[in-house]
Design an enzyme around this catalytic site. Structure first.
Site: not given
Length: 285
Positions: A151, A184
């Site tokens: 991330k 995603e």
């Protein structure tokens, strides 16, 4: 009240919260972050978020300047100081300042920044009626180039896909991986329901292992819903009975169309509603 921004152990008014323009986080997206929800003055699954932050930092060879225990304490202090009851918190760790150039080993003094504020990612009408999705031509980062499990501060991949969605009149867009499989959305994990079974792409599909994703999988299993983590293509979404997205900011939000095609009957399905209700009860516990 005026918000208070945490930077390296001190609190500043937003206009006074500053880091160096030579920071690698600004210059090159060199750093990591976590976005977390606050419910009833408490950070939801803080330990899980900090573990993921630590793993992201480890993956880019960034040494966190303070312990996870201290990060947890500082995060909670930031929530309390800003008197946030229900909101959102952004925890950022940058590489720190250094001379111009890519060499990260010339950087020093990593910056820890914590921002607590309110957030409304989607209007309430989308939770009631569902999102419309479009498939972006921008694919998810190739895992051999930059692991989607990190991330990082570099979200340009997601932003380009987000712009495609917005230009197509959709607030969210589906991203595929380098194999053409479903990965995603630009900021959320994706689930489909077919014949009562819940499926979501596996980590190997090139996704971020979402904290909310994992919580929903746990809730589904507790409710006796069969769950699988298997590769999917767009076909699996087109023929699904239901679809929904999960994320710290988004929570659980239904999706009712993809590329102009109805998913199921084009309405929010019963299992989506059940899991959304269970998640909202979970965060209040």
């Amino acid at each position: 009240m005026s918000r208070q921004i945490y930077i390296n152990g001190q609190f500043h008014a937003p206009d006074d919260a500053k880091i160096s323009v030579y920071d690698h986080g600004l210059l090159y997206g060199d750093g990591v972050f976590e976005g977390m929800r606050i419910y009833d003055k408490k950070v939801f699954r803080l330990a899980e978020h900090l573990k993921r932050l630590d793993e992201s930092a480890c993956a880019i060879n960034l040494q966190l300047p303070i312990s996870l225990e201290q990060l947890a304490a500082d995060t909670n202090e930031t929530v309390a100081k800003n008197e946030i009851v229900d909101g959102y918190i952004r925890l950022i760790v940058t590489r720190g300042a250094g001379p111009l150039g890519l060499d990260p080993f010339k950087c020093s003094d990593p910056q820890v920044i914590i921002i607590a504020d309110s957030i409304t990612l989607y209007p309430e009408s989308y939770y009631e009626n569902g999102l419309e999705l479009v498939t972006a031509s921008t694919i998810r980062n190739h895992p051999a180039a930059l692991s989607p499990r990190i991330k990082s501060l570099n979200y340009l991949n997601n932003i380009l896909a987000k712009m495609e969605g917005l230009k197509a009149g959709c607030i969210e867009a589906l991203m595929l991986n380098h194999k053409g499989e479903v990965a995603e959305c630009t900021g959320d994990n994706l689930f489909v329901i077919k014949n009562g079974r819940l499926n979501t792409p596996p980590i190997e599909a090139g996704i971020l292992e979402g904290v909310t994703r994992n919580a929903v999988l746990e809730l589904a299993r507790e409710a006796g819903i069969e769950t699988t983590e298997l590769p999917m293509t767009r076909h699996d979404i087109y023929v699904a009975d239901e679809c929904f997205l999960t994320g710290s900011a988004a929570e659980v939000i239904p999706a009712v169309t993809l590329d102009g095609r109805k998913i199921g009957d084009g309405k929010v399905g019963p299992i989506t509603q059940q899991l959304n209700k269970a998640f909202r009860e979970l965060v209040r516990r």
